[in-house]
Design an enzyme around this catalytic site. Structure first.
Site, PDB file in Angstrom:
ATOM      1  N   CYS A  90       0.839  -1.201   0.000  1.00 17.26           N
ATOM      2  CA  CYS A  90       0.000   0.000   0.000  1.00 17.26           C
ATOM      3  C   CYS A  90       0.879   1.257   0.000  1.00 17.26           C
ATOM      4  O   CYS A  90       1.566   1.520  -0.978  1.00 17.26           O
ATOM      5  CB  CYS A  90      -0.963  -0.054   1.199  1.00 17.26           C
ATOM      6  SG  CYS A  90      -2.343   1.092   1.054  1.00 17.26           S
ATOM      7  N   HIS A 114      -3.649  -5.615   1.047  1.00 13.14           N
ATOM      8  CA  HIS A 114      -2.988  -5.892   2.323  1.00 13.14           C
ATOM      9  C   HIS A 114      -2.935  -7.388   2.649  1.00 13.14           C
ATOM     10  O   HIS A 114      -3.769  -7.876   3.409  1.00 13.14           O
ATOM     11  CB  HIS A 114      -3.723  -5.160   3.450  1.00 13.14           C
ATOM     12  CG  HIS A 114      -3.483  -3.689   3.446  1.00 13.14           C
ATOM     13  ND1 HIS A 114      -2.365  -3.112   4.018  1.00 13.14           N
ATOM     14  CD2 HIS A 114      -4.195  -2.670   2.918  1.00 13.14           C
ATOM     15  CE1 HIS A 114      -2.406  -1.796   3.856  1.00 13.14           C
ATOM     16  NE2 HIS A 114      -3.507  -1.506   3.182  1.00 13.14           N
ATOM     17  N   GLU A 126      -0.984  -8.831   4.655  1.00 13.74           N
ATOM     18  CA  GLU A 126      -0.711  -9.042   6.088  1.00 13.74           C
ATOM     19  C   GLU A 126      -1.992  -9.040   6.909  1.00 13.74           C
ATOM     20  O   GLU A 126      -2.026  -9.557   8.012  1.00 13.74           O
ATOM     21  CB  GLU A 126       0.283  -7.982   6.594  1.00 13.74           C
ATOM     22  CG  GLU A 126      -0.306  -6.628   6.965  1.00 13.74           C
ATOM     23  CD  GLU A 126      -0.615  -5.726   5.764  1.00 13.74           C
ATOM     24  OE1 GLU A 126      -0.616  -6.223   4.622  1.00 13.74           O
ATOM     25  OE2 GLU A 126      -0.887  -4.534   5.993  1.00 13.74           O
TER      26      GLU A 126
END
Lengths: 83, 225
Positions: free
Chosen positions: B86, B202, B204
């Site tokens: 990002c 994202h 994660e």
């Protein structure tokens, strides 16, 4: 000395903000608008510099930080700073 | 593997990365403040998501000149693994470690939702353990509209450096599945040397089933494989 710098998206790069402003203007009844482009105005106030130095410094600042050459272009004028 | 997660003023996904790397992928991980100048202890460096320097001027434009970025550039040139997520992707583009730029979303609005990514090249350091061809994960950004000039795009395609593209749940890369107007539905790319990767979504945040998806994990499992 004062630099007035305009940073805008290059021609051909989608400008969503400009497009949205364009729609907004049309909704308000403004007609005959071909295109709206939105950009940034950045002003730098210099101290102890002559015009040529201010010109050179501004050019360097635009290249290094103020504009991203992949999507943006810039132009600027150097004006006397009315205190 | 030893991971460093860089923290800029305004980063806000560094704890997600830390948690995922330490407790889920079970690797060594440490936060790296943006003023640090030594990355020699790490095998991989993550630039996390967030709004470094308030996104002022352009996303990533100021962070790119943080002291740590000189070291990230050297680290990358030495062949170290770098991942930008990002805002981290935006910073990598600004730093010239990845080609192109990320402009304002075509719809102007900030987009936050779950999306699907098609794995376009499963033969890289970042994708070699992607067992699924379509990965579900969250996305949250206002400036994810990837742009590169025609020559760069051609090069990315020919060298199979487009790793992820926005797609439907079934893996179709349609215009409707493109959340931000990104050129060619591009969500993530890798550099020519194959050691620097950036993506807008994202992974994660998609590391445990309880979060709605654990498919983001496949990217980090690829890294440590």
């Amino acid at each position: 000395m004062k630099a007035k710098i305009h940073v805008t998206l290059k021609n051909g790069i989608l400008d969503p903000q400009g497009k949205t402003i364009h729609h907004g203007l049309e909704m308000l009844g403004f007609s005959g608008i071909r295109e709206v482009r939105a950009g940034k105005l950045i002003e730098i106030l210099f101290e102890g510099m002559n015009r040529a130095q201010a010109q050179q410094t501004t050019e360097n600042a635009c290249k290094k930080l103020l504009a991203n050459p992949v999507i943006e272009e810039y132009d600027f004028v150097i004006v006397e700073d009315e205190k | 593997m030893r991971f460093g997660v860089v923290v800029f003023p305004g980063s806000n996904c560094e704890h997600d990365c830390y948690y995922m790397l330490k407790y889920v992928v079970q690797q060594s991980v440490r936060f790296v403040w943006h003023k640090e100048r030594d990355l020699s202890e790490f095998d991989a460096v993550i630039l996390p998501g967030g709004f470094s320097y308030g996104d002022y001027l352009r996303t990533g434009a100021i962070a790119r000149f943080s002291p740590v970025m000189d070291e990230v550039i050297k680290f990358a040139r030495r062949g170290g693994t770098v991942v930008g997520i990002c805002n981290g992707f935006q910073i990598l583009c600004e730093a010239g470690l990845l080609p192109g730029a990320l402009g304002r979303n075509a719809g102007v609005r900030f987009v936050a939702k779950s999306i699907y990514l098609k794995v376009e090249n499963a033969g890289t350091l970042f994708t070699r353990r992607c067992t699924d061809q379509v990965l579900k994960m969250p996305l949250a950004h206002g400036d994810g509209n990837y742009y590169a000039d025609a020559e760069t795009l051609q090069q990315l395609r020919e060298q199979k450096r487009i790793l992820f593209r926005y797609c439907t749940a079934g893996g179709e890369t349609t215009t409707a599945a493109n959340p931000n107007g990104a050129l060619d539905n591009i969500a993530g790319i890798v550099n020519e040397a194959g050691n620097v990767m950036g993506l807008m979504p994202h992974p994660e945040r998609a590391c445990e089933a309880a979060l709605g998806s654990n498919q983001g994990l496949q990217i980090f499992q690829s890294l440590v494989a």
